[in-house]
Design an enzyme around this catalytic site. Structure first.
Site, PDB file in Angstrom:
ATOM      1  N   ILE A 136       0.822  -1.203   0.000  1.00 49.04           N
ATOM      2  CA  ILE A 136       0.000   0.000   0.000  1.00 49.04           C
ATOM      3  C   ILE A 136       0.863   1.263   0.000  1.00 49.04           C
ATOM      4  O   ILE A 136       1.902   1.326   0.662  1.00 49.04           O
ATOM      5  CB  ILE A 136      -0.969   0.004   1.204  1.00 49.04           C
ATOM      6  CG1 ILE A 136      -2.003   1.121   1.068  1.00 49.04           C
ATOM      7  CG2 ILE A 136      -0.206   0.097   2.510  1.00 49.04           C
ATOM      8  CD1 ILE A 136      -3.113   1.034   2.094  1.00 49.04           C
ATOM      9  N   GLY A 187       0.077  -5.707   0.627  1.00 46.28           N
ATOM     10  CA  GLY A 187      -0.986  -5.943  -0.343  1.00 46.28           C
ATOM     11  C   GLY A 187      -0.582  -6.853  -1.478  1.00 46.28           C
ATOM     12  O   GLY A 187      -1.435  -7.458  -2.125  1.00 46.28           O
ATOM     13  N   ASP A 235      -1.759 -10.225  -0.549  1.00 47.48           N
ATOM     14  CA  ASP A 235      -3.203 -10.282  -0.803  1.00 47.48           C
ATOM     15  C   ASP A 235      -3.477 -10.551  -2.279  1.00 47.48           C
ATOM     16  O   ASP A 235      -4.346 -11.352  -2.631  1.00 47.48           O
ATOM     17  CB  ASP A 235      -3.868  -8.961  -0.403  1.00 47.48           C
ATOM     18  CG  ASP A 235      -3.774  -8.662   1.076  1.00 47.48           C
ATOM     19  OD1 ASP A 235      -4.455  -9.337   1.857  1.00 47.48           O
ATOM     20  OD2 ASP A 235      -3.033  -7.737   1.453  1.00 47.48           O
ATOM     21  N   GLU A 248       1.501  -6.076   7.404  1.00 47.74           N
ATOM     22  CA  GLU A 248       0.505  -5.221   8.050  1.00 47.74           C
ATOM     23  C   GLU A 248       0.687  -5.081   9.558  1.00 47.74           C
ATOM     24  O   GLU A 248       0.429  -4.019  10.133  1.00 47.74           O
ATOM     25  CB  GLU A 248      -0.915  -5.731   7.741  1.00 47.74           C
ATOM     26  CG  GLU A 248      -1.397  -5.435   6.332  1.00 47.74           C
ATOM     27  CD  GLU A 248      -0.907  -6.438   5.300  1.00 47.74           C
ATOM     28  OE1 GLU A 248      -1.335  -6.339   4.135  1.00 47.74           O
ATOM     29  OE2 GLU A 248      -0.095  -7.330   5.657  1.00 47.74           O
ATOM     30  N   ASP A 287      -6.449  -7.015   5.944  1.00 45.19           N
ATOM     31  CA  ASP A 287      -7.916  -7.089   5.852  1.00 45.19           C
ATOM     32  C   ASP A 287      -8.462  -7.197   4.436  1.00 45.19           C
ATOM     33  O   ASP A 287      -9.662  -7.036   4.217  1.00 45.19           O
ATOM     34  CB  ASP A 287      -8.556  -5.873   6.539  1.00 45.19           C
ATOM     35  CG  ASP A 287      -8.066  -4.532   5.992  1.00 45.19           C
ATOM     36  OD1 ASP A 287      -7.320  -4.530   4.997  1.00 45.19           O
ATOM     37  OD2 ASP A 287      -8.430  -3.488   6.575  1.00 45.19           O
TER      38      ASP A 287
END
Length: 332
Positions: free
Chosen positions: A122, A178, A181, A201, A209
């Protein structure tokens, strides 16, 4: 022995005759379907490569190219920012993969990162206003704002999973935050020897999340290792990623890895798109349901999909010892 061989030859001829009748006896009168490609058009169909920017894909954070027939290459394209995920990225990935899902010419996708690494995760500087200055004048309204924000960010990677076309992640350098993810939402993962994976994170003061905590345990099947990675943010290097099942192959460098990923995508794209997309849909369904539910879903799926002309073309190619890339399958 001779009798068995003769019987086999007769059965093979009968199968070819049956397939031919099935192909020519179409529900559309007068429509003939030929399995044989001739002349230069055959060569173009079998090996046609379309290079350059993919039409209808113009983005700030991504670059989408048509690298070969039926294969799209999606690059995270902020190399000067280590492909950090800014606000444009979270929006554009959804737009990009929704278009790919509807693209009848596309049969496989490769995702990679431009520059020195896959992604740094991110972009905190770009995203600070959305995260650090939430909208709302009390805890309930701020909470609703955050819930909407998080669910929209989750869709950025879920859209990859929902895309019926197989998606291959090709990772080099860092795959941080991310990035994990993202790759856990892909169907196949390759990496270069210099790759590392980091569930970052926790070091930012939050729990991941947008997919890692839900998908990573299913990908590697080792809850203890998942817990360790998520609680500590330590780096998982390429060899450990291979040993744990996060990636299926490791390559010496980015170039070799990317060529291998594109070759894999080309091989997948030579198969029946009805079969390939049906496989992806049913693998994902079975992952989240019992065996009995998965079998029931499969029966319902194939009661229509077994009627495809792709089955006939594939079987005839096998009986005639042809490569599937010589067979033209209709768009899907």
């Amino acid at each position: 022995m001779a009798g068995a061989m003769a019987a086999g030859m007769v059965a093979s001829r009968r199968l070819r005759d049956l397939l031919t009748r099935r192909l020519t006896a179409s529900n559309h009168p007068g429509l003939g379907i030929s399995l044989r490609l001739t002349g230069s058009s055959a060569q173009q169909e079998a090996s046609g490569v379309a290079h350059g920017e993919a039409p209808d894909h113009s983005y700030e954070s991504l670059r989408v190219t048509s690298v070969q027939k039926h294969v799209l290459h999606v690059q995270l394209n902020r190399p000067n920012k280590r492909n950090a995920m800014n606000r444009a990225f979270w929006r554009e990935m959804v737009e990009c993969f929704n278009k790919i899902s509807r693209d009848a010419d596309c049969r496989a996708v490769v995702i990679s990162g431009a520059g020195k690494m896959f992604t740094a995760g991110i972009d905190l500087m770009d995203m600070a206003s959305e995260i650090m200055q939430p909208k709302g004048d009390d805890v309930a309204r701020i909470s609703w704002y955050f819930r909407d924000l998080i669910t929209r960010y989750q869709e950025t990677f879920t859209v990859i999973e929902k895309c019926p076309k197989p998606v291959i992640a090709a990772v080099h350098g860092g795959c941080i935050g991310g990035g994990v993810d993202l790759v856990t939402a892909c169907d196949i993962r390759y990496c270069a020897q210099d790759a590392f994976f980091q569930v970052k994170e926790v070091d930012m003061g939050l729990a991941a999340d947008v997919g890692t905590l839900q998908r990573l345990p299913r990908v590697i099947g080792n809850q203890s290792l998942v817990n360790e990675l998520a609680f500590t943010a330590r780096k998982m290097m390429a060899d450990e990623a291979l040993g744990s099942g996060l990636v299926s192959r490791v390559f010496p460098d980015k170039e070799v890895m990317l060529n291998a990923a594109l070759a894999l995508a080309a091989e997948i794209s030579s198969k029946s798109p009805v079969a390939v997309q049906g496989i992806k849909v049913n693998l994902l369904y079975s992952r989240d349901h019992s065996v009995a539910e998965g079998l029931n879903h499969m029966a319902s799926w194939n009661m229509s999909m077994l009627q495809t002309q792709d089955l006939i073309k594939s079987v005839q190619a096998a009986t005639e010892k042809k490569e599937l890339k010589s067979v033209t399958f209709s768009k899907l």
